[in-house]
Design an enzyme around this catalytic site. Structure first.
Site, PDB file in Angstrom:
ATOM      1  N   SER A  96      42.732  37.448  38.536  1.00  0.00           N
ATOM      2  CA  SER A  96      41.402  37.884  38.984  1.00  0.00           C
ATOM      3  C   SER A  96      41.471  39.147  39.817  1.00  0.00           C
ATOM      4  CB  SER A  96      40.737  36.796  39.830  1.00  0.00           C
ATOM      5  OG  SER A  96      40.568  35.637  39.071  1.00  0.00           O
ATOM      6  N   THR A 216      39.308  42.854  43.594  1.00  0.00           N
ATOM      7  CA  THR A 216      39.090  41.894  42.511  1.00  0.00           C
ATOM      8  C   THR A 216      38.887  42.600  41.172  1.00  0.00           C
ATOM      9  OG1 THR A 216      37.733  39.972  41.896  1.00  0.00           O
ATOM     10  CG2 THR A 216      36.554  41.875  42.708  1.00  0.00           C
ATOM     11  N   VAL A 227      28.868  44.878  38.636  1.00  0.00           N
ATOM     12  CA  VAL A 227      29.598  45.031  39.896  1.00  0.00           C
ATOM     13  C   VAL A 227      29.268  43.815  40.758  1.00  0.00           C
ATOM     14  CG1 VAL A 227      29.739  46.391  42.031  1.00  0.00           C
ATOM     15  CG2 VAL A 227      29.650  47.553  39.818  1.00  0.00           C
ATOM     16  N   ASP A 229      30.125  41.378  44.485  1.00  0.00           N
ATOM     17  CA  ASP A 229      29.995  41.534  45.939  1.00  0.00           C
ATOM     18  C   ASP A 229      31.213  42.204  46.578  1.00  0.00           C
ATOM     19  OD1 ASP A 229      31.419  39.178  45.108  1.00  0.00           O
ATOM     20  OD2 ASP A 229      31.534  38.603  47.223  1.00  0.00           O
ATOM     21  N   GLY A 252      29.559  36.370  43.016  1.00  0.00           N
ATOM     22  CA  GLY A 252      29.191  37.533  43.812  1.00  0.00           C
ATOM     23  C   GLY A 252      27.710  37.802  43.921  1.00  0.00           C
TER      24      GLY A 252
HETATM   25  C1  SD4 Z   1      32.740  38.749  42.054  1.00  0.00           C
HETATM   26  N1  SD4 Z   1      33.199  37.588  44.099  1.00  0.00           N
HETATM   27  O1  SD4 Z   1      33.022  39.708  41.368  1.00  0.00           O
HETATM   28  C2  SD4 Z   1      33.809  38.196  42.961  1.00  0.00           C
HETATM   29  C3  SD4 Z   1      34.648  37.275  42.169  1.00  0.00           C
HETATM   30  C4  SD4 Z   1      35.470  36.395  43.032  1.00  0.00           C
HETATM   31  O2  SD4 Z   1      36.956  34.983  43.785  1.00  0.00           O
HETATM   32  O3  SD4 Z   1      35.335  36.125  44.057  1.00  0.00           O
HETATM   33  N2  SD4 Z   1      36.372  35.824  42.907  1.00  0.00           N
HETATM   34  O4  SD4 Z   1      31.653  38.182  42.025  1.00  0.00           O
END
Ligand code: SD4
Length: 338
Positions: A96, A216, A227, A229, A252
Site C-alpha cells: 500500500s 501511500t 487522491v 487523505d 481517505g
Molecule cells: C487513502 N488513507 O488513500 C489512504 C489509504 C490508507 O491505510 O490509509 N491506507 O485513502
C-alpha cells in the site's frame, strides 16, 4: 464520549465563552490575579520531551528503527520521519506504499505523501507516478519550493528537476494481483475495510520537537486520478508543535470530509488526551455514516509529552511504538467488533 465541558474542566476552564487560543485560567476581567497562562503556554510548561516514534501498521516496526537512528543521535524529528517512512516506500512487500503499491484500476501506481516539521512547514505531493520516494519529493516541496502541494505531471517535473529518478513501481506480483482483480471485479473501484495500509509516522525528538510524515499508494484499484487523505495537510497528517500530532489511515474520503487529523490535534489543544481525541474523531465519522460497518478508519496521535492514543472503527488496526528503548506493536482500541 468526549464533551466540551470535560475538556474545559480538565483545564479548570468551565467558564462559558472560552476561545481556542488565548485561554485564561480565569475569565473574570476584574480578577486581581489576571490572566495566568494561554493554552499554548500550558502545553509548553508541561512539556517533558520523551523521544518517541509511532507509526501505523506492521511496516512501522522497521520504519521506526530507521527513524530512531536519527533520534538517538540527537537529530531532528523531521529527518527521522522522512528516513523512517522511506523504508516501506522501498519495500515491495508493503503493497500500500511506494514500490510494490497496488495500482489504480488502470494499472498505474499513483502516490500521495506529505510531511510537516516542527515549525509548521508542510510539503506534499499527490497523484505522483514513477518515483520510489514520494516523501522525499514532498520534503523538497517543503524545503525548496515556495509551495505546499504539487500534483501529477507538475510534481513529476519538480521531482526530476531535483534529481529524483523515474522507475516502474508496479512489481510482477502486484501486476498479477491487478490483472486478477480486473477479471473478477467489473472495474468497480473498491473500498472495503482491508485494502489499505498507509504509513503515517510521528516523531518526538530529544529537543522536544515533533514532526510527521504520511505516504501511500492509496486505495487499491481506485479510479485514475483519485487522491486520498494522505497528502492533505490536516486530513492524513497534522502536527502542531505546541500541542501534538495525528495521522490517519483507512478510507481517505471519510477522513477528508471531517478534516480528521486536524480535528484530533485541535481536540488535544482543548485539553483532550490523545486517546480521547482519536475516539471523538472516529465517533464523528460513525455518526455521519450509517454504513460505518463497511468503513475502516484508524487514528494515531501523540502529544508533546509523548502520550499516545489510537482508535479505529473495526478491530485490527495496530501501530508500532518506539519509546523507552523498545520498539513494539500495539493493538489499537476499536469501536466495533467484527
Ligand atoms: C487513502 N488513507 O488513500 C489512504 C489509504 C490508507 O491505510 O490509509 N491506507 O485513502
Amino acid at each position: 464520549m468526549f464533551s466540551r465541558r470535560k475538556f474545559l474542566s480538565k483545564l479548570g476552564l468551565t467558564t462559558f465563552g472560552i476561545g481556542l487560543s488565548g485561554v485564561y485560567s480565569s475569565c473574570n476581567a476584574n480578577d486581581k490575579a489576571g490572566p495566568t497562562a494561554t493554552i499554548d503556554q500550558l502545553a509548553k510548561n508541561e512539556r517533558k520531551a520523551k523521544p518517541t516514534i509511532i507509526s501505523t501498521w506492521y511496516h512501522g516496526l522497521p520504519a521506526n528503527e530507521a527513524g530512531w537512528k536519527i533520534i538517538e543521535k540527537g537529530g531532528r524529528a523531521v529527518d527521522a520521519v522522512e528516513q523512517g517512512v522511506r523504508v516501506p516506500e522501498a519495500d515491495p512487500k508493503s503493497t500500500s506504499v511506494g514500490y510494490g503499491g497496488k495500482p489504480d484500476r488502470e494499472g498505474n501506481v499513483t502516490l500521495d505523501a506529505c510531511i510537516m516539521d516542527e515549525k509548521g512547514n508542510c510539503g506534499s505531493v499527490c497523484f505522483l507516478k514513477n518515483f520510489m520516494h514520494p516523501i522525499s519529493v514532498a520534503r523538497k516541496v517543503m524545503d525548496e519550493s515556495p509551495h505546499v502541494m504539487m500534483a501529477g505531471i507538475g510534481a513529476q517535473e519538480f521531482a526530476l528537476s531535483k534529481g529524483f529518478k523515474k522507475m516502474n513501481l508496479l512489481t510482477p506480483e502486484s501486476k498479477i494481483a491487478w490483472e486478477e482483480w480486473t477479471t473478477e471485479n467489473n472495474y468497480k473501484p473498491m473500498i472495503n475495510v482491508e485494502n489499505h495500509d498507509t504509513i503515517g509516522m510521528l516523531a518526538l525528538d530529544q529537543s522536544g520537537h515533533m514532526a510527521g510524515a504520511c505516504t501511500t499508494s492509496g486505495l487499491a484499484y481506485k479510479m485514475h486520478g483519485r487522491v486520498g487523505d494522505s497528502p492533505i495537510i490536516g486530513a492524513g497528517l497534522f502536527v502542531d508543535n505546541e500541542v501534538g500530532g495525528a495521522v490517519a489511515t483507512g478510507h481517505g474520503e471519510k477522513v477528508i470530509e471531517t478534516v480528521g487529523s486536524f480535528l484530533v490535534v485541535e481536540l488535544m489543544r482543548q485539553g483532550a488526551s490523545p486517546q480521547e481525541a482519536c475516539e471523538e474523531a472516529v465517533h464523528r465519522i460513525i455518526k455521519r455514516n450509517k454504513d460505518y460497518q463497511d468503513i475502516q478508519i484508524g487514528y494515531l496521535a501523540m502529544n508533546m509529552k509523548g502520550d499516545i492514543g489510537s482508535f479505529c472503527i473495526h478491530k485490527g488496526f495496530n501501530y508500532a511504538l518506539y519509546q523507552d528503548e523498545k520498539n513494539q506493536m500495539v493493538e489499537s482500541k476499536f469501536y466495533h467488533k467484527n
